[in-house]
Design a protein around this motif. Structure first.
Motif, PDB file in Angstrom:
ATOM      1  N   ILE A 293      66.332  62.414   4.249  1.00 22.08           N
ATOM      2  CA  ILE A 293      65.943  63.338   3.182  1.00 22.08           C
ATOM      3  C   ILE A 293      66.931  63.259   2.021  1.00 22.08           C
ATOM      4  CG2 ILE A 293      65.702  65.789   2.584  1.00 22.08           C
ATOM      5  CD1 ILE A 293      64.655  66.225   5.460  1.00 22.08           C
ATOM      6  N   MET A 294      68.206  63.334   2.363  1.00 21.72           N
ATOM      7  CA  MET A 294      69.233  63.277   1.317  1.00 21.72           C
ATOM      8  C   MET A 294      69.216  61.928   0.596  1.00 21.72           C
ATOM      9  SD  MET A 294      70.634  66.222   1.314  1.00 21.72           S
ATOM     10  CE  MET A 294      72.049  65.879   0.274  1.00 21.72           C
ATOM     11  N   ALA A 295      69.001  60.849   1.346  1.00 17.44           N
ATOM     12  CA  ALA A 295      68.982  59.515   0.739  1.00 17.44           C
ATOM     13  C   ALA A 295      67.831  59.389  -0.256  1.00 17.44           C
ATOM     14  CB  ALA A 295      68.883  58.453   1.823  1.00 17.44           C
ATOM     15  N   ARG A 296      66.678  59.930   0.085  1.00 22.24           N
ATOM     16  CA  ARG A 296      65.548  59.865  -0.847  1.00 22.24           C
ATOM     17  C   ARG A 296      65.852  60.652  -2.121  1.00 22.24           C
ATOM     18  NH1 ARG A 296      62.616  60.955   4.118  1.00 22.24           N
ATOM     19  NH2 ARG A 296      61.747  58.989   4.927  1.00 22.24           N
ATOM     20  N   ALA A 297      66.512  61.810  -1.948  1.00 17.91           N
ATOM     21  CA  ALA A 297      66.868  62.600  -3.120  1.00 17.91           C
ATOM     22  C   ALA A 297      67.845  61.847  -4.019  1.00 17.91           C
ATOM     23  CB  ALA A 297      67.473  63.933  -2.681  1.00 17.91           C
ATOM     24  N   TYR A 298      68.871  61.241  -3.422  1.00 22.23           N
ATOM     25  CA  TYR A 298      69.854  60.498  -4.216  1.00 22.23           C
ATOM     26  C   TYR A 298      69.240  59.233  -4.820  1.00 22.23           C
ATOM     27  CZ  TYR A 298      73.940  63.323  -3.055  1.00 22.23           C
ATOM     28  OH  TYR A 298      74.858  64.335  -2.970  1.00 22.23           O
ATOM     29  N   ALA A 299      68.285  58.601  -4.124  1.00 25.68           N
ATOM     30  CA  ALA A 299      67.614  57.431  -4.687  1.00 25.68           C
ATOM     31  C   ALA A 299      66.854  57.823  -5.949  1.00 25.68           C
ATOM     32  CB  ALA A 299      66.680  56.822  -3.659  1.00 25.68           C
ATOM     33  N   SER A 300      66.208  58.977  -5.907  1.00 26.86           N
ATOM     34  CA  SER A 300      65.472  59.455  -7.085  1.00 26.86           C
ATOM     35  C   SER A 300      66.429  59.726  -8.241  1.00 26.86           C
ATOM     36  CB  SER A 300      64.695  60.723  -6.726  1.00 26.86           C
ATOM     37  OG  SER A 300      64.018  61.228  -7.847  1.00 26.86           O
ATOM     38  N   ILE A 301      67.580  60.342  -7.904  1.00 29.99           N
ATOM     39  CA  ILE A 301      68.573  60.620  -8.949  1.00 29.99           C
ATOM     40  C   ILE A 301      69.132  59.322  -9.522  1.00 29.99           C
ATOM     41  CG2 ILE A 301      70.859  61.612  -9.372  1.00 29.99           C
ATOM     42  CD1 ILE A 301      70.175  63.767  -7.297  1.00 29.99           C
ATOM     43  N   ALA A 302      69.468  58.360  -8.634  1.00 31.34           N
ATOM     44  CA  ALA A 302      70.021  57.079  -9.094  1.00 31.34           C
ATOM     45  C   ALA A 302      69.035  56.350 -10.008  1.00 31.34           C
ATOM     46  CB  ALA A 302      70.375  56.217  -7.887  1.00 31.34           C
ATOM     47  N   GLN A 303      67.756  56.442  -9.670  1.00 32.17           N
ATOM     48  CA  GLN A 303      66.745  55.787 -10.505  1.00 32.17           C
ATOM     49  C   GLN A 303      66.649  56.461 -11.866  1.00 32.17           C
ATOM     50  OE1 GLN A 303      62.759  55.832  -8.861  1.00 32.17           O
ATOM     51  NE2 GLN A 303      62.235  53.946  -9.936  1.00 32.17           N
ATOM     52  N   ALA A 304      66.708  57.793 -11.868  1.00 31.27           N
ATOM     53  CA  ALA A 304      66.635  58.521 -13.136  1.00 31.27           C
ATOM     54  C   ALA A 304      67.854  58.253 -14.000  1.00 31.27           C
ATOM     55  CB  ALA A 304      66.494  60.021 -12.866  1.00 31.27           C
ATOM     56  N   ARG A 305      69.016  58.043 -13.363  1.00 28.08           N
ATOM     57  CA  ARG A 305      70.266  57.785 -14.112  1.00 28.08           C
ATOM     58  C   ARG A 305      70.513  56.296 -14.339  1.00 28.08           C
ATOM     59  NH1 ARG A 305      73.814  62.258 -13.644  1.00 28.08           N
ATOM     60  NH2 ARG A 305      72.533  64.127 -13.908  1.00 28.08           N
ATOM     61  N   HIS A 306      69.555  55.448 -13.957  1.00 24.26           N
ATOM     62  CA  HIS A 306      69.669  53.989 -14.149  1.00 24.26           C
ATOM     63  C   HIS A 306      70.880  53.412 -13.431  1.00 24.26           C
ATOM     64  CE1 HIS A 306      66.455  54.381 -17.053  1.00 24.26           C
ATOM     65  NE2 HIS A 306      67.170  55.295 -17.718  1.00 24.26           N
ATOM     66  N   ASN A 307      71.206  53.977 -12.278  1.00 27.07           N
ATOM     67  CA  ASN A 307      72.303  53.451 -11.456  1.00 27.07           C
ATOM     68  C   ASN A 307      71.685  52.453 -10.477  1.00 27.07           C
ATOM     69  OD1 ASN A 307      74.472  52.965  -9.757  1.00 27.07           O
ATOM     70  ND2 ASN A 307      75.170  55.096  -9.775  1.00 27.07           N
ATOM     71  N   ASP A 308      71.448  51.240 -10.946  1.00 28.97           N
ATOM     72  CA  ASP A 308      70.686  50.265 -10.186  1.00 28.97           C
ATOM     73  C   ASP A 308      71.385  49.830  -8.903  1.00 28.97           C
ATOM     74  OD1 ASP A 308      68.767  50.399 -12.143  1.00 28.97           O
ATOM     75  OD2 ASP A 308      69.531  48.655 -13.243  1.00 28.97           O
ATOM     76  N   GLN A 309      72.719  49.668  -8.972  1.00 27.21           N
ATOM     77  CA  GLN A 309      73.442  49.222  -7.772  1.00 27.21           C
ATOM     78  C   GLN A 309      73.339  50.259  -6.656  1.00 27.21           C
ATOM     79  OE1 GLN A 309      74.971  46.199  -7.170  1.00 27.21           O
ATOM     80  NE2 GLN A 309      75.076  47.047  -5.085  1.00 27.21           N
ATOM     81  N   LEU A 310      73.558  51.538  -7.013  1.00 28.63           N
ATOM     82  CA  LEU A 310      73.447  52.606  -6.009  1.00 28.63           C
ATOM     83  C   LEU A 310      72.016  52.692  -5.490  1.00 28.63           C
ATOM     84  CD1 LEU A 310      74.679  55.002  -4.480  1.00 28.63           C
ATOM     85  CD2 LEU A 310      74.071  56.453  -6.432  1.00 28.63           C
ATOM     86  N   LEU A 311      71.040  52.551  -6.380  1.00 31.50           N
ATOM     87  CA  LEU A 311      69.642  52.630  -5.967  1.00 31.50           C
ATOM     88  C   LEU A 311      69.330  51.552  -4.941  1.00 31.50           C
ATOM     89  CD1 LEU A 311      66.808  53.826  -6.296  1.00 31.50           C
ATOM     90  CD2 LEU A 311      66.451  52.255  -8.215  1.00 31.50           C
ATOM     91  N   ARG A 312      69.792  50.302  -5.173  1.00 33.45           N
ATOM     92  CA  ARG A 312      69.542  49.226  -4.210  1.00 33.45           C
ATOM     93  C   ARG A 312      70.202  49.510  -2.873  1.00 33.45           C
ATOM     94  NH1 ARG A 312      70.118  45.926  -8.842  1.00 33.45           N
ATOM     95  NH2 ARG A 312      72.350  45.642  -8.420  1.00 33.45           N
TER      96      ARG A 312
END
Length: 543
Positions: free
Chosen positions: A93-112
């Motif tokens: 659950i937390m990972a999905r939330a942070y993935a959404s945030i990383a995508q919104a903030r254009h943090n591509d490395q963290l998103l991957r």
């Protein structure tokens, strides 16, 4: 990030966790974040606050696990433990939330990196319910996910944004849960109206056997007892042979004087021979059995019975059977409920004609076919009903079981004559004074209200609403221990209440003979089924 880098980061994190001072500072910082989040949450409406608090609790659990629960993971070896499964699902659950945030903030490395860990953990969790069901590398994957979540929290420390993401996920999950609940309701109603193949098979085999008997062997003994007022008489109307066999067997097993008990069974023409054959081939000691075919009640016709007359109307047929009904899930579920065959069967409405069926009797105990008897019932015949007609257990412990939940109080006929807060009562085990019934013309009262309800404006379906109306102020409340309800829909019936009940009732869709029946209650019913009977085995009716 390379795997070696992750291992180095993990070692650094573990060494930091060993430092109590840094751990304390992290916890203080986390506490400040939570305090600020709570202040923001208080500004929202009550429902949103509740969802956000759930999100905060998830956050606290995962962060706590990341910081200091690695030793617990290693020592928890209980086969039935769920701690690792719960932790991994919280991490997802937390990972999905942070993935959404990383995508919104254009943090591509963290998103991957987060997505990689998501796929890795999802493969490990799968459909697991217990820790033993997880993949062997679950602890290592938990640690790896913990590291990426810690990194994500450090790179995106805006707690309010995290809560917004979690809130959105919770709202989406709740909407999905509501849809699943509607689907479950529809499927349970569909299953409830479908007769299992095993019961069809049993009826067919018994019918064949019955019609192979010589005519002199097709009758029961002790028929002279059928009108003896000094005996204990039961009325049971059903087309379910297996269910009736359980009811009768459970009564006899607990009866102190079985030879004084007389069972009046009524079924339809399709099951008449089969019902007789079951009890002819499985006699219950000296108890008396009598089986009748409802189709032989020639007096029960549309000129006399309002329900039969109404069922002949085109409007009623369209209401129950027309195919071009609304197609939304909610409307389909509702319509399917109304179209349950039990609401249309005259076997269900015979309870309003007891004096007509048994004119020589003065008192009778009415039983539904979805009950089990656990004690001797003979004391019910000596209960003083104080001039009332119906002895029943009241069900108004909850507001749901009052008159306004069954009747349409916007209709003036209902509003003028009944109290919306009047207490409901239960069908399923009712003692009826038939002499008082005839004196007060109870069947006439029923006919009056059934005629008024021709357009279904007073109540929608079933026999309980007209029963509440017909026996209004004519019902004597029995002690609740006589009749405990809810085993066909409520998974939380108190075991103490069940054990202390004279009768337990599987009212609801989850009948014990259906696969959807509640497993925790099935043994109370199944112990009265003759699973060693050849026809039961041949029809694959199993425990």
């Amino acid at each position: 990030m390379e795997v070696t880098d992750e291992g180095t980061a993990g070692g650094a994190l573990l060494s930091k966790n060993a430092n109590h001072a840094q751990l304390a500072r992290r916890q203080m910082r986390l506490h400040r974040h939570e305090k600020r989040l709570k202040e923001l949450l208080q500004q929202d409406e009550e429902e949103k606050v509740k969802m956000e608090n759930e999100a905060i609790e998830h956050t606290k659990e995962v962060h706590s696990a990341i910081i200091g629960k690695y030793s617990i993971w290693r020592h928890d070896e209980s086969e039935n433990s769920e701690s690792l499964v719960r932790l991994m699902r919280d991490q997802l659950i937390m990972a999905r939330a942070y993935a959404s945030i990383a995508q919104a903030r254009h943090n591509d490395q963290l998103l991957r990196d987060v997505r990689f860990r998501l796929r890795d953990s999802q493969r490990c969790v799968g459909e697991a319910s217990f820790d033993a069901d997880l993949c062997r590398s679950a602890p290592e994957r938990i640690r790896a996910m913990g590291q990426i979540l810690t990194r994500a929290r450090e790179e995106h420390s805006d707690g309010s944004l995290l809560v917004k993401k979690l809130r959105a996920m919770l709202q989406s999950a709740e909407e999905h849960a509501r849809m699943l609940k509607k689907q479950s309701t529809f499927l349970s109603q569909l299953a409830a109206k479908t007769i299992p193949k095993g019961l069809h098979c049993l009826s067919l085999r018994l019918n064949v056997e019955y019609h192979m008997l010589p005519s002199h062997q097709q009758e029961f003994a002790n028929q002279e007892k059928l009108e003896d007022r000094s005996l204990y008489h039961y009325a049971l109307f059903s087309d379910n042979i297996l269910a009736v066999s359980v009811v009768v067997s459970s009564v006899i097993l607990h009866a102190q004087e079985p030879e004084k008990h007389v069972f009046h069974l009524v079924t339809d023409k399709l099951n008449y021979g089969a019902m007789k054959m079951w009890f002819l081939s499985n006699p219950l000691g000296k108890a008396t059995i009598h089986v009748e075919n409802v189709d032989n009640f020639t007096w029960l016709n549309s000129s006399y019975c309002p329900v039969l007359r109404q069922l002949e109307h085109k409007a009623m047929k369209d209401y129950y059977f027309k195919q071009d009904q609304p197609t939304s899930l909610a409307s389909v579920s509702s319509n399917l409920k109304y179209r349950n065959p039990k609401y249309l069967s005259m076997l269900n409405h015979l309870r309003f004609y007891l004096p007509q069926i048994y004119p020589k009797l003065n008192k009778i105990l009415f039983l539904d076919d979805d009950i089990v008897v656990q004690k001797d019932l003979t004391r019910l015949w000596s209960v003083d009903l104080h001039g009332k007609v119906n002895g029943a257990v009241e069900t108004c412990g909850a507001s749901f079981h009052r008159f306004d939940k069954y009747l349409n109080f916007s209709n003036p006929h209902i509003a003028r004559n009944f109290d919306p807060n009047a207490c409901g009562w239960a069908y399923g085990m009712n003692v009826f004074d038939l002499d008082e019934w005839k004196r007060q013309d109870i069947t006439g009262i029923y006919h009056k209200w059934q005629n008024l309800n021709e357009e279904r404006n007073l109540w929608k379906l079933g026999t309980l609403p007209p029963g509440l109306i017909t026996f209004y102020n004519l019902t004597y409340p029995l002690d609740k221990s006589w009749h405990v309800l809810g085993l066909g829909y409520n998974p939380s019936v108190d075991r103490i209440d069940i054990d202390g009940a004279a009768v337990i009732h599987y009212n609801g869709n989850l009948k014990p003979w259906l696969e959807i029946g509640l497993a925790r209650y099935k043994p109370f019913w199944a112990k009265y089924v003759k699973f060693d009977h050849p026809f039961i085995q041949q029809c694959n009716i199993n425990e």
